[in-house]
Design an enzyme around this catalytic site. Structure first.
Site, short mmCIF file in Angstrom:
data_model
loop_
_atom_site.label_atom_id
_atom_site.label_comp_id
_atom_site.label_asym_id
_atom_site.label_seq_id
_atom_site.Cartn_x
_atom_site.Cartn_y
_atom_site.Cartn_z
CG HIS A 1 -2.22 0.52 0.62
ND1 HIS A 1 -3.00 -0.40 0.71
CD2 HIS A 1 -2.88 1.65 0.76
CE1 HIS A 1 -4.28 0.40 0.38
NE2 HIS A 1 -3.73 1.76 1.06
CG ASP B 1 1.54 -0.93 -5.78
OD1 ASP B 1 1.68 -1.80 -4.36
OD2 ASP B 1 -0.09 -0.97 -5.70
C1 LIG Z 1 -3.58 8.95 -1.91
C2 LIG Z 1 -3.76 7.35 -1.72
C3 LIG Z 1 -5.13 7.11 -2.42
C4 LIG Z 1 -4.93 5.59 -2.12
N1 LIG Z 1 -6.14 4.81 -2.62
C5 LIG Z 1 -5.94 3.78 -2.43
C6 LIG Z 1 -7.31 3.11 -2.51
O1 LIG Z 1 -8.34 3.80 -2.38
N2 LIG Z 1 -7.52 1.29 -2.82
C7 LIG Z 1 -6.08 0.59 -2.33
O2 LIG Z 1 -6.05 -0.25 -3.14
N3 LIG Z 1 -4.74 1.58 -3.30
C8 LIG Z 1 -5.26 2.83 -2.81
N4 LIG Z 1 -3.43 3.51 -2.83
C9 LIG Z 1 -2.27 2.16 -2.90
C10 LIG Z 1 -2.11 2.64 -4.09
O3 LIG Z 1 -3.15 1.89 -4.79
C11 LIG Z 1 -0.62 1.78 -3.92
O4 LIG Z 1 -1.56 0.59 -3.66
C12 LIG Z 1 0.47 3.00 -3.93
O5 LIG Z 1 0.53 4.21 -3.44
C13 LIG Z 1 1.68 2.19 -3.94
O6 LIG Z 1 2.18 2.95 -5.39
P1 LIG Z 1 2.96 3.86 -5.57
O7 LIG Z 1 4.07 3.83 -4.49
O8 LIG Z 1 3.49 4.23 -7.34
O9 LIG Z 1 2.44 5.18 -5.23
C14 LIG Z 1 -3.45 4.92 -2.23
C15 LIG Z 1 -2.38 5.12 -2.58
C16 LIG Z 1 -2.58 6.54 -2.35
C17 LIG Z 1 -1.22 7.64 -2.76
#
Ligand SMILES: Cc1cc2nc3c(=O)[nH]c(=O)nc-3n(C[C@H](O)[C@H](O)[C@H](O)COP(=O)(O)O)c2cc1C
Length: 394
Positions: free
Chosen positions: A284, A315
């Site tokens: 996450h 991710d």
């Molecule tokens: C502002 C924000 C909101 C997010 N909301 C969700 C969400 O609603 N559901 C979910 O499964 N992951 C959510 N995530 C997690 C992302 O899907 C992802 O797993 C995580 O940000 C890692 O990817 P990144 O390093 O490219 O940001 C959220 C991340 C951020 C930054």
């Protein structure tokens, strides 16, 4: 003032540069809401530094002038193995943010995953023609609501359902506490002062702010008061979620079903044994359990456990085309990028997300060229230096 396209694009030459531009454009509480992680942000930082420790071992004598980045995932052709991941409240970064990002993904030939916590609804997103489109859900105390969201997604022609399993309790995000940011967005005094300095964002969002809500949770005919809706949403998450819930969702959703937030290899294997079609290795983005390992660090063990029975995606900290290549070399089929889409939105809305995806495409293509690789299928384990060395040991 609207940026002239060439000027902002020149400045936005990498994902890190886009992050810096988003930081300058957004009120501090909004930027930190996206950028931050839980507690000491160890896991958040690990996600990126773990990629930096992986070395690629090129074979430039396999020279190639054309590179094909396309893949097939769950029966759909994608132009590259980079998917736009789910982020709640994308509409806080640009008016109609989710649909802007989804349109950009479609134009780039890739998939978009709609967050449960989007401002726009399942149906509104489908209407904009996003394709392929995936829907992300949780397990709620009222299991009927999980079923309802899945049924709405099916009715609206979503191609896959993503069950996020690492968010049944909300992580302790201390930047949000310091900034007085909460869901629903409430800005403290310092936050309000910071907002005044971000005139472009304020002007752009002036009509939106009052309308922002978690669209999927608003009942028909009900006023969309975000305070009430957000309270309902948080109270609905069920920390007693179990495998029986996964089985129940498996029965409801007949299309591709993915679990997001799996890190433990045994959970990964268990999920596949129970009929899950794909996994997203994710912590996450370090927003939940601070102390969890970097996603890329656990990927090889998950790949071993799953033994190529289903696609494994990843991710967390994917900020370069080379990171995608590294994840693929270690066995992932594709990566999702989440925060980078919010930087794209903050800078230039739909065009910003399209530009963000183009950066990954160009970087991947260049890295593949430098490594002597023409097709995604040719990215193998031996491209990673440590794996190559291990493979040679008796
Ligand atoms: C502002 C924000 C909101 C997010 N909301 C969700 C969400 O609603 N559901 C979910 O499964 N992951 C959510 N995530 C997690 C992302 O899907 C992802 O797993 C995580 O940000 C890692 O990817 P990144 O390093 O490219 O940001 C959220 C991340 C951020 C930054």
């Amino acid at each position: 003032m609207i940026h002239s396209a060439p000027a902002w694009k020149r400045q936005a030459y990498s994902i890190a540069a886009m992050r810096a531009m988003a930081r300058a454009a957004l009120p501090r509480p909004v930027f930190d809401f996206a950028d931050g992680g839980a507690e000491d942000e160890h896991t958040l930082k690990r996600n990126e530094t773990a990629f930096a420790t992986i070395e690629l071992l090129p074979r430039p004598l396999n020279g190639t002038s054309e590179r094909d980045l396309s893949i097939t995932l769950f029966g759909k052709r994608l132009s590259m193995p980079v998917i736009v991941g789910p982020t709640g409240l994308a509409g806080l970064f640009w008016p109609d943010g989710e649909r802007c990002a989804a349109r950009a993904a479609r134009a780039s030939g890739t998939a978009y995953c709609h967050s449960h916590g989007s401002v726009s609804t399942i149906e509104q997103l489908a209407e904009c023609g996003a394709a392929p489109r995936w829907m992300q859900v949780f397990i709620y105390k009222d299991r009927g609501f999980t079923r309802e969201l899945a049924e709405r997604a099916a009715q609206s022609g979503y191609d896959a359902l993503v069950l996020t399993v690492d968010n049944q309790l909300i992580g302790n995000r201390e930047r949000d506490i310091r900034n007085g940011f909460s869901i629903p967005p409430q800005f403290g005094l310092a936050g309000l002062a910071g907002m005044a300095l971000k005139a472009e964002w304020l002007w752009r969002m002036r009509r939106e702010i009052g309308r922002i809500t978690f669209g999927n949770y608003v009942r028909p005919g009900e006023a969309s008061d975000i305070k009430m809706v957000a309270g309902r949403m948080a109270a609905m998450l069920d920390p007693t979620m179990s495998w029986a819930d996964v089985d129940a969702l498996r029965k409801i959703w007949t299309g591709p079903l993915l679990l997001k937030g799996v890190l433990h290899p045994q959970e990964a294997k268990h999920a596949v044994d129970r009929g899950i079609d794909g996994l997203i290795v994710s912590n996450h983005g370090g927003r939940q359990l601070d102390g969890a390992p970097a996603s890329i660090a656990v990927l090889p063990a998950v790949i071993d456990a799953v033994a190529a029975r289903v696609p494994v995606l990843l991710d967390g900290g994917v900020r370069r085309g080379s990171d995608v290549v590294k994840a693929l070399a270690l066995g992932a089929q594709a990566c999702l990028v989440a925060r980078p889409q919010l930087w794209g939105l903050a800078i230039a809305g739909e065009a910003g997300v399209a530009h963000m995806l183009e950066i990954y495409r160009q970087e991947m293509s260049r890295v593949m060229g430098l490594c002597g690789i023409a097709r995604i299928a040719d990215i193998g384990k031996d491209l990673v230096f440590s794996q190559f060395i291990d493979g040679r040991q008796p």
